[in-house]
Motif scaffolding. Structure first.
Motif, PDB file in Angstrom:
ATOM      1  N   ASP A  17      -5.763  -5.688   4.674  1.00  0.00           N
ATOM      2  CA  ASP A  17      -5.868  -4.919   6.129  1.00  0.00           C
ATOM      3  C   ASP A  17      -5.610  -3.501   5.848  1.00  0.00           C
ATOM      4  O   ASP A  17      -4.416  -3.213   5.468  1.00  0.00           O
ATOM      5  CB  ASP A  17      -5.069  -5.518   7.058  1.00  0.00           C
TER       6      ASP A  17
ATOM      7  N   LEU B 172       1.120   0.928   2.929  1.00  0.00           N
ATOM      8  CA  LEU B 172      -0.104   0.855   3.005  1.00  0.00           C
ATOM      9  C   LEU B 172      -0.653   0.162   1.783  1.00  0.00           C
ATOM     10  O   LEU B 172      -0.169   0.445   0.590  1.00  0.00           O
ATOM     11  CB  LEU B 172      -0.880   2.191   3.085  1.00  0.00           C
ATOM     12  N   THR B 173      -1.544  -0.825   1.993  1.00  0.00           N
ATOM     13  CA  THR B 173      -2.121  -1.486   0.871  1.00  0.00           C
ATOM     14  C   THR B 173      -3.174  -0.679   0.055  1.00  0.00           C
ATOM     15  O   THR B 173      -4.039  -0.147   0.346  1.00  0.00           O
ATOM     16  CB  THR B 173      -2.872  -2.685   1.338  1.00  0.00           C
TER      17      THR B 173
ATOM     18  N   PRO C 242       3.011  -6.009   7.528  1.00  0.00           N
ATOM     19  CA  PRO C 242       1.844  -4.947   7.630  1.00  0.00           C
ATOM     20  C   PRO C 242       2.387  -4.038   8.813  1.00  0.00           C
ATOM     21  O   PRO C 242       1.897  -2.612   8.628  1.00  0.00           O
ATOM     22  CB  PRO C 242       0.622  -5.494   7.477  1.00  0.00           C
ATOM     23  N   SER C 243       2.610  -4.488  10.012  1.00  0.00           N
ATOM     24  CA  SER C 243       2.919  -3.808  11.226  1.00  0.00           C
ATOM     25  C   SER C 243       4.215  -2.872  10.968  1.00  0.00           C
ATOM     26  O   SER C 243       4.403  -2.066  11.694  1.00  0.00           O
ATOM     27  CB  SER C 243       3.205  -4.723  12.232  1.00  0.00           C
TER      28      SER C 243
ATOM     29  N   ASN D 129      -3.928  -1.382   8.669  1.00  0.00           N
ATOM     30  CA  ASN D 129      -2.842  -2.058   9.479  1.00  0.00           C
ATOM     31  C   ASN D 129      -2.796  -2.267  11.002  1.00  0.00           C
ATOM     32  O   ASN D 129      -2.148  -2.047  11.552  1.00  0.00           O
ATOM     33  CB  ASN D 129      -1.354  -1.509   9.149  1.00  0.00           C
TER      34      ASN D 129
ATOM     35  N   SER E 150       0.522  -8.282  13.076  1.00  0.00           N
ATOM     36  CA  SER E 150      -0.336  -7.937  11.663  1.00  0.00           C
ATOM     37  C   SER E 150      -1.342  -9.175  11.701  1.00  0.00           C
ATOM     38  O   SER E 150      -1.341  -9.902  12.806  1.00  0.00           O
ATOM     39  CB  SER E 150       0.519  -8.272  10.404  1.00  0.00           C
TER      40      SER E 150
ATOM     41  N   ASP F 180       0.941  -2.767  -2.517  1.00  0.00           N
ATOM     42  CA  ASP F 180       1.365  -1.407  -2.043  1.00  0.00           C
ATOM     43  C   ASP F 180       2.277  -1.020  -3.181  1.00  0.00           C
ATOM     44  O   ASP F 180       3.557  -1.381  -3.228  1.00  0.00           O
ATOM     45  CB  ASP F 180       2.253  -1.513  -0.781  1.00  0.00           C
TER      46      ASP F 180
END
Length: 558
Positions: free
Chosen positions: A193, A276-277, A534-535, A196, A485, A270
């Protein structure tokens, strides 16, 4: 050195001596160690990876095939999906026909039964016919529509296919609706994602511009597969999930398509801690790519500036498999890339502040891998002592390499390297017969708290390595369930007793791992767990009992 270069000379490689984990000190006493795995082919699995080698040396012949471990029917047992190649004939012309409607060349899904055997459910699941114009390569797993069932994305030379899991034991080909067919020669893929927004996006590596009409034979009298530099480079693909069952091709506007390469492996983490990925891509015969997520829908490729593109002396790599996890327990994801002989498996240690250092010699992997060819790769804590170990599927790319250089072998034993506080030592995997291994997937197949491995082998059956389980060491297996997420929790950072994992099923080579996050706990009977979703939500659990499969649900929005 190019992946397909003919080597000159080398001394034979001997197995390093092994030390008991619990007795290991810098000058610890030498001791015999039992093999880590039992080598098996479980009842019910009758798959053969048919790559169809020919005298014409079509390059695709040596590159398949992927393996996926997933629980497709949510019964608590891992099932296995194998990607097959296809039928190749000498003198093949475009448009190619790989005879995939023939059952011999089907991809295969095997459902695990309660007694540990497997049942072939390929046809009843709707996965039988991959299309005669497709030669199979890899597989990715993720719940792209957040319905609680894992979906399958299969890559090929030809058209890629997205199979939606219907939740009733069947899959539906939704490629056309989703808009993710791609084209050309795709290799690895992974769901993640990147924005996100709670919906899994899709990244696809592509190897090169190639077709049967433009195939070449190299090596002079030896007749070998040509190096990747003989063919034009190409771009990878990035699809953004719209959340309505369709994807938008954002390869160009995201900046991904600005960099051409010869991409084979992909992994996500990350690396700079900005929430962020990011994307690491292993390229063959050139520099590696690290795509930094800018947080605005775009990526900037910066591997060279970050110190993760080349060897310590500035050379490119024959990058194939890749793993993007923390091997030294400092909380930052590192990168290991598998390559061919006369190179060393590359270790890029994350130094923080967005930079890496090349640590192949310092970690011991240089001495273990100078004569080896690596493909699928994983970092898992196989003995549950709290340190992630390394496993690599190995085999040269040239099937006649031994005739060219007697010091090298086409078929190889896999590499098992145990992690001693950031330094790797060779160990006995239990495999005694060398084979041409390619894909490798990692997961706890028999739910005993010890990580297992499934390998694909060219022209042969798969190999299942069941972990004998480390005596006395505790463990914890975590399943994430996202709410704000994505439901799989991909992209979450999970810390347990000083160890860190980044949630993903991607990595290795062409393959998809068990999405459950495995942690060895050593002597600890309880664990402290922190999840950064992720959120952005943070969640902490104290005094978690060891030796269990734990589901962690993301807190609802406040």
């Amino acid at each position: 050195m190019s992946k397909f270069s003919v080597p000159r000379s080398a001394m034979p490689c001997a197995f390093a001596r092994r030390y008991r984990r619990r007795d290991f000190l810098r000058f610890g006493a030498l001791a015999a160690v039992a093999p880590m795995f039992d080598v098996r082919l479980p009842r019910g699995i009758d798959f053969t990876l048919l790559n169809s080698p020919t005298p014409r040396k079509y390059l695709i012949e040596t590159m398949p095939g992927g393996v996926a471990l997933l629980d497709y029917n949510n019964d608590g047992l891992l099932d296995i999906f194998f990607v097959n190649g296809g039928r190749i004939t000498s003198g093949m012309k475009t448009p190619e026909n790989f005879d995939r409607s023939n059952p011999r060349y089907w991809n295969r899904l095997y459902r695990q039964n309660r007694d540990g055997s497997f049942t072939d459910v390929t046809q009843t699941a709707g996965l039988a016919n991959a299309g005669n114009g497709n030669y199979g390569m890899g597989v990715a797993v993720g719940d792209y529509d957040n319905d609680g069932y894992p979906d399958l994305f299969v890559t090929s030379y030809g058209k890629n296919i997205l199979y939606h899991n219907n939740g009733d034991g069947t899959f539906t080909d939704v490629t056309a609706k989703a808009g993710v067919a791609g084209g050309g020669w795709s290799a690895s893929a992974g769901f993640f994602d990147f924005d996100n927004d709670g919906h899994l996006d899709l990244f696809v590596t592509r190897y090169m511009e190639w077709d049967a009409d433009h195939n070449q034979i190299c090596g002079g009298d030896w007749h070998t597969y040509c190096p990747p530099s003989a063919f034009p480079a190409t771009t990878c693909l990035l699809y953004r999930n719209r959340g309505d069952g369709t994807f938008e091709d954002v390869s160009v506007k995201s900046g991904i398509a600005a960099k051409k390469g010869r991409a084979l492996g992909v992994a996500f983490a990350d690396y700079d801690g900005d929430g962020l990925t990011d994307i690491f891509v292993s390229n063959d015969g050139m520099q590696q790519y690290l795509f930094h997520n800018n947080g605005d829908g775009t990526f900037a490729e910066g591997a060279l500036e970050a110190g993760a593109a080349l060897t310590s002396d500035g050379k490119g790599l024959s990058g194939m498999g890749v793993v993007f996890q923390d091997y030294d327990n400092d909380g930052r994801p590192d990168v290991i890339v598998t390559v061919l002989p006369r190179e060393l498996f590359a270790v890029y240690h994350n130094e923080g502040a967005g930079s890496f250092s090349y640590q192949s010699l310092e970690t011991g992997l240089g001495a273990l891998t100078s004569l080896s060819s690596g493909w699928g790769v994983g970092m898992e804590d196989f003995d549950n002592d709290g340190w992630k170990d390394l496993f690599v599927a190995q085999s040269h790319v040239l099937d006649n390499v031994q005739q060219i250089d007697a010091s090298l072998r086409y078929k190889e034993l896999p590499l098992l390297a145990m992690n001693h506080h950031g330094h790797f030592e060779r160990a006995d995997s239990g495999v005694t017969t060398p084979f041409a291994a390619r894909g490798a997937a990692f997961g706890d197949i028999n739910n005993d708290g010890a990580m297992d491995v499934v390998l694909s082998t060219l022209g042969g059956p798969p190999v299942l390595l069941l972990n004998r389980a480390a005596g006395g060491h505790h463990w914890l297996s975590i399943t994430l369930r996202g709410t704000r997420s994505n439901r799989d929790g991909y992209g979450a950072k999970v810390s347990v007793n000083g160890q860190t994992r980044f949630a993903s099923s991607a990595g290795s080579y062409l393959s998809a791992n068990d999405k459950r996050l495995h942690f060895g706990l050593g002597a600890a009977a309880t664990a402290s767990v922190e999840v950064i979703w992720p959120s952005g939500a943070r969640q902490t659990l104290k005094d978690v009992r060891a030796d269990q499969f734990l589901e962690i649900r993301e807190p609802e929005a406040p």
